[in-house]
Design an enzyme around this catalytic site. Structure first.
Site, PDB file in Angstrom:
ATOM      1  N   LYS A  16       0.796  -1.211   0.066  1.00 17.57           N
ATOM      2  CA  LYS A  16       0.093   0.113   0.106  1.00 17.57           C
ATOM      3  C   LYS A  16       0.957   1.391  -0.134  1.00 17.57           C
ATOM      4  O   LYS A  16       1.977   1.422   0.460  1.00 17.57           O
ATOM      5  CB  LYS A  16      -0.965  -0.204   1.201  1.00 17.57           C
ATOM      6  CG  LYS A  16      -0.274  -0.114   2.591  1.00 17.57           C
ATOM      7  CD  LYS A  16       0.329   1.004   3.222  1.00 17.57           C
ATOM      8  CE  LYS A  16       1.106   0.684   4.590  1.00 17.57           C
ATOM      9  NZ  LYS A  16       1.447   2.225   5.044  1.00 17.57           N
ATOM     10  N   ILE A 103      11.518  -4.222   1.822  1.00 15.35           N
ATOM     11  CA  ILE A 103      11.392  -4.274   3.147  1.00 15.35           C
ATOM     12  C   ILE A 103      11.660  -2.932   4.111  1.00 15.35           C
ATOM     13  O   ILE A 103      12.723  -2.431   3.461  1.00 15.35           O
ATOM     14  CB  ILE A 103      12.468  -5.256   3.524  1.00 15.35           C
ATOM     15  CG1 ILE A 103      12.044  -6.541   2.805  1.00 15.35           C
ATOM     16  CG2 ILE A 103      12.717  -5.683   4.964  1.00 15.35           C
ATOM     17  CD1 ILE A 103      13.289  -7.787   2.676  1.00 15.35           C
ATOM     18  N   ALA A 104      11.055  -2.499   4.943  1.00 12.33           N
ATOM     19  CA  ALA A 104      10.943  -1.326   5.828  1.00 12.33           C
ATOM     20  C   ALA A 104      11.097  -0.233   5.060  1.00 12.33           C
ATOM     21  O   ALA A 104      11.652   0.858   4.991  1.00 12.33           O
ATOM     22  CB  ALA A 104      12.511  -1.305   6.344  1.00 12.33           C
ATOM     23  N   GLY A 105      10.019  -0.265   3.824  1.00 11.19           N
ATOM     24  CA  GLY A 105       9.839   0.710   2.804  1.00 11.19           C
ATOM     25  C   GLY A 105       8.531   1.509   3.085  1.00 11.19           C
ATOM     26  O   GLY A 105       8.432   2.387   2.230  1.00 11.19           O
ATOM     27  N   GLY A 108       4.180  -1.482   3.877  1.00 13.87           N
ATOM     28  CA  GLY A 108       3.445  -2.548   4.355  1.00 13.87           C
ATOM     29  C   GLY A 108       3.222  -4.025   4.000  1.00 13.87           C
ATOM     30  O   GLY A 108       2.598  -4.763   3.949  1.00 13.87           O
ATOM     31  N   GLY A 110       5.261  -6.691   5.159  1.00 14.98           N
ATOM     32  CA  GLY A 110       5.028  -7.523   6.389  1.00 14.98           C
ATOM     33  C   GLY A 110       3.684  -7.727   6.714  1.00 14.98           C
ATOM     34  O   GLY A 110       3.255  -8.860   6.662  1.00 14.98           O
ATOM     35  N   SER A 111       2.918  -6.644   6.859  1.00 15.92           N
ATOM     36  CA  SER A 111       1.222  -6.860   6.881  1.00 15.92           C
ATOM     37  C   SER A 111       0.806  -7.359   5.748  1.00 15.92           C
ATOM     38  O   SER A 111      -0.273  -8.254   6.191  1.00 15.92           O
ATOM     39  CB  SER A 111       0.840  -5.299   7.029  1.00 15.92           C
ATOM     40  OG  SER A 111       1.560  -4.660   8.151  1.00 15.92           O
ATOM     41  N   ALA A 112       1.194  -7.290   4.603  1.00 13.00           N
ATOM     42  CA  ALA A 112       0.663  -8.076   3.359  1.00 13.00           C
ATOM     43  C   ALA A 112       0.979  -9.545   3.495  1.00 13.00           C
ATOM     44  O   ALA A 112       0.156 -10.340   3.431  1.00 13.00           O
ATOM     45  CB  ALA A 112       1.094  -7.707   2.167  1.00 13.00           C
ATOM     46  N   ASP A 144      -1.742  -2.207  10.112  1.00 14.26           N
ATOM     47  CA  ASP A 144      -1.703  -2.129   8.433  1.00 14.26           C
ATOM     48  C   ASP A 144      -2.234  -3.599   7.890  1.00 14.26           C
ATOM     49  O   ASP A 144      -2.721  -3.814   6.803  1.00 14.26           O
ATOM     50  CB  ASP A 144      -0.423  -1.810   7.804  1.00 14.26           C
ATOM     51  CG  ASP A 144       0.024  -0.406   7.685  1.00 14.26           C
ATOM     52  OD1 ASP A 144      -0.734   0.296   7.886  1.00 14.26           O
ATOM     53  OD2 ASP A 144       1.207  -0.306   7.613  1.00 14.26           O
TER      54      ASP A 144
END
Length: 310
Positions: A16, A103-105, A108, A110-112, A144
């Site tokens: 997102k 990653i860490a962008g 979201g 990790g949430s996905a 998220d």
């Protein structure tokens, strides 16, 4: 084949961008009230869940995943274990995550992964929890995750996890400029608090509670990219630029070469440029790539977590 035998289910869930993000004053519990307009975009994580007695996760895909945890701190593992606990399911799952979201962008990813895992395990295990309960479980995993489950365009309030769908017409065209270096969300928030303290005389006291402005909601409702460009905003952007000053040049480059507007997505460092049409998206992507910036073309809004195989 009976459920529970070794079979697989693959689910994809979108990353997102935050087209609008306001952050209220720091509260006594250490949290901030936020108001966000999320848009799910066509950059997907894919999670394949395979029946197993244990819980495990491995990663693949076009981005470097060597620094990601594979133990119980991993959000996908936490999602699977949460569903198993809620349903009383006695087995486990092998998760294979095809990562495309940085990653860490601030997008979201990790949430996905967590949202896709909930849907995949529910299907694989035959637990039939239903979308409403999956959303409740998603909210336990992070702000998220419910949005990655639902997709589309939505307003997030409270901690960002109180979601209400926003009407959106047509498609918006984005060019994402990706950074090799991630930004820590807690560090960005700390920098924002420090920035507000340092400039209290100019900025004044921040409101405790915030909301998404009508102008940005109207822009997505009418599908008007120029209006959206005028109304996009991110309170975390100034803090992200202080932590990663090179993003300022990147924003200026994109906006000087055809983007209607650029914005740091969430806590960064991904920068999202809004453009008018697919041709301008392609041209801006080429320009950024020639300048040494990794860039992708995406559209939004798109659906949330969906089974694609299994």
């Amino acid at each position: 084949m009976n459920r529970g035998q070794r079979r697989s289910v693959t689910v994809r869930a979108p990353g997102k961008i935050n087209v609008y993000f306001r952050v209220g004053a720091l509260q006594h519990d250490g949290y901030h009230d936020v108001a966000s307009l999320y848009q799910a975009v066509s950059l997907y994580e894919e999670v394949t869940a395979t029946a197993s007695d244990e819980f495990s996760v491995r990663f693949g895909g076009p981005i470097d995943t060597s620094g990601l945890a594979t133990d119980d701190s991993n959000l996908a593992i936490r999602a699977a274990k949460l569903l198993a606990k809620h349903t009383g399911y006695g087995g486990g799952v092998d998760l294979t995550v095809l990562k495309r979201v940085p990653i860490a962008g601030g997008m979201g990813g990790g949430s996905a992964d967590a949202a896709a895992t909930l849907v995949a395990c529910d299907e694989l295990w035959g637990t039939d929890v239903g979308r409403t309960k999956l959303s409740e479980l998603a909210a336990e995993l992070g702000a998220d995750v419910p949005f990655a489950l639902e997709g589309g365009t939505a307003v997030g309030t409270g901690r960002g996890d109180e979601l209400s769908p926003a009407l959106a017409k047509g498609s918006f065209h984005w060019v994402l400029a990706l950074s090799n270096a991630g930004l820590s969300t807690p560090e960005v928030y700390s920098m924002l608090d420090q920035h507000r303290d340092d400039h209290l005389n100019e900025l004044g006291e921040q409101p405790e509670y915030v909301k998404v402005e009508t102008a940005v909601l109207q822009a997505v409702r009418t599908g008007d990219a120029e209006s959206l460009a005028d109304s996009m905003h991110n309170d975390l952007q100034a803090a992200a630029l202080r932590l990663a000053p090179e993003l300022t040049e990147l924003l200026e480059l994109g906006e000087s070469r055809g983007a209607l507007a650029g914005i740091v997505s969430g806590s960064g460092p991904t920068v999202a440029f809004l453009v008018s049409n697919p041709q301008e998206a392609s041209e801006l992507k080429s320009l950024l790539t020639r300048s040494g910036v990794s860039a992708l073309v995406v559209t939004g809004p798109v659906h949330g977590a969906r089974v694609i195989e299994g």
